[in-house]
Design a protein around this motif. Structure first.
Motif, PDB file in Angstrom:
ATOM      1  N   ILE A  62       0.852  -1.183   0.000  1.00  0.00           N
ATOM      2  CA  ILE A  62       0.000   0.000   0.000  1.00  0.00           C
ATOM      3  C   ILE A  62       0.888   1.233   0.000  1.00  0.00           C
ATOM      4  O   ILE A  62       1.897   1.288   0.711  1.00  0.00           O
ATOM      5  N   ASP A 120      -1.305   6.036   2.343  1.00  0.00           N
ATOM      6  CA  ASP A 120      -2.576   5.381   2.638  1.00  0.00           C
ATOM      7  C   ASP A 120      -2.513   4.423   3.825  1.00  0.00           C
ATOM      8  O   ASP A 120      -3.556   3.968   4.307  1.00  0.00           O
ATOM      9  N   ARG A 121      -1.335   4.104   4.316  1.00  0.00           N
ATOM     10  CA  ARG A 121      -1.213   3.118   5.393  1.00  0.00           C
ATOM     11  C   ARG A 121      -1.811   3.630   6.705  1.00  0.00           C
ATOM     12  O   ARG A 121      -2.084   2.843   7.614  1.00  0.00           O
ATOM     13  N   THR A 172      -4.990   1.834   7.899  1.00  0.00           N
ATOM     14  CA  THR A 172      -4.938   0.413   8.266  1.00  0.00           C
ATOM     15  C   THR A 172      -4.722   0.224   9.762  1.00  0.00           C
ATOM     16  O   THR A 172      -4.930  -0.880  10.280  1.00  0.00           O
ATOM     17  N   ARG A 196     -11.469  -2.227  -4.524  1.00  0.00           N
ATOM     18  CA  ARG A 196     -10.324  -2.085  -3.617  1.00  0.00           C
ATOM     19  C   ARG A 196     -10.690  -2.541  -2.206  1.00  0.00           C
ATOM     20  O   ARG A 196     -11.691  -2.075  -1.651  1.00  0.00           O
ATOM     21  N   PRO A 208      -9.452  -0.559   4.300  1.00  0.00           N
ATOM     22  CA  PRO A 208      -8.320  -0.626   5.232  1.00  0.00           C
ATOM     23  C   PRO A 208      -8.493  -1.638   6.352  1.00  0.00           C
ATOM     24  O   PRO A 208      -7.527  -2.270   6.782  1.00  0.00           O
ATOM     25  N   TYR A 234      -6.947  -5.130   6.337  1.00  0.00           N
ATOM     26  CA  TYR A 234      -5.550  -5.307   6.709  1.00  0.00           C
ATOM     27  C   TYR A 234      -5.340  -5.254   8.224  1.00  0.00           C
ATOM     28  O   TYR A 234      -4.222  -5.453   8.699  1.00  0.00           O
ATOM     29  N   PHE A 255      -9.172   4.663   2.814  1.00  0.00           N
ATOM     30  CA  PHE A 255      -7.825   5.212   2.786  1.00  0.00           C
ATOM     31  C   PHE A 255      -7.900   6.725   2.545  1.00  0.00           C
ATOM     32  O   PHE A 255      -8.897   7.224   2.008  1.00  0.00           O
TER      33      PHE A 255
END
Length: 242
Positions: free
Chosen positions: A70, A74-75, A78, A140, A143, A146, A218
């Motif tokens: 990713i 955008d992390r 998560t 997609r 988040p 994950y 995200f």
């Protein structure tokens, strides 16, 4: 932030300048209304067809997802999964819908309620069509897929693949910017225009923040949703101006 408090504050801002209204600035036109409505109906129809072809993620597929793939920006999302943030985003999104309808507090605008409602509906329809079409096309994972704290049963649902782009943010952005644009056109000399535009900009930001903290979207999903809603909110009323 409670829905009732937001709605009341918005109504007060709109109603405080009714005396500033000039000639009603909008007119319906088949050359504008049919293409806009047609685009909304077409994208909605395609999204319904595509939705039937979207399979939920399998547990094996979820297990091999890698956060490292990713984009770093955008992390952020998560790391979060929150039902309270989800409810917060619901409240701000619903509050945003009040913006265009607050204009009907002015009795002069109520005489043109048909035009105002149709303009708002046209933009809302194409906004919803674009949201759903894009979600079913991109597919997609959200988040929270994950995130180890999110329940597996939620990750295995079809809607777990509908992260891009943020529908809540796009809806919030569309209604607030459409309301602000119509307020701007109907009351061009109002001293409250800056306040209205600022409120229109802030509510979708709060909605998007809630969606990220909920683990639903995200940052890139939120940014695109904000942009799509804002563009349509400004563009659709302007297409109907005299």
């Amino acid at each position: 932030m409670r829905l009732s408090a937001v709605v009341v504050s918005v109504f007060l801002v709109f109603s405080s300048s009714v005396a500033a209204q000039q000639t009603f600035p909008y007119q319906l036109s088949n050359k504008v209304d049919f293409p806009v409505l047609g685009a909304g109906i077409l994208t909605t129809g395609i999204s319904i067809y595509l939705d039937r072809r979207v399979e939920p993620l399998l547990e094996e597929q979820i297990g091999i997802l890698e956060i490292d793939k990713i984009f770093g920006f955008d992390r952020y999302s998560t790391r979060y999964y929150s039902n309270s943030a989800h409810q917060f985003s619901n409240v701000t999104a619903l509050s945003s819908i009040a913006f265009p309808f607050a204009l009907l507090l002015d009795k002069d605008n109520r005489a043109h309620s048909g035009e105002l409602l149709l303009i708002t509906l046209e933009g809302a329809l194409i906004n919803a069509g674009l949201i759903n079409f894009t979600k079913t096309l991109v597919r997609r994972p959200r988040p929270f897929v994950y995130n180890g704290t999110a329940p597996l049963e939620l990750k295995l649902k079809q809607e777990a693949r509908y992260s891009f782009f943020s529908g809540h943010t796009a809806v919030s952005s569309y209604f607030t910017f459409a309301g602000a644009q119509m307020y701007n056109d109907i009351y061009p000399d109002s001293r409250h225009k800056t306040t209205v535009w600022a409120t229109a900009a802030i509510l979708p930001i709060l909605t998007g923040y809630g969606r990220m903290r909920a683990g639903k979207h995200f940052p890139s999903d939120v940014l695109v949703g904000y942009g799509v809603g804002a563009i349509l909110g400004v563009l659709v009323p302007r297409l109907h101006r005299l």
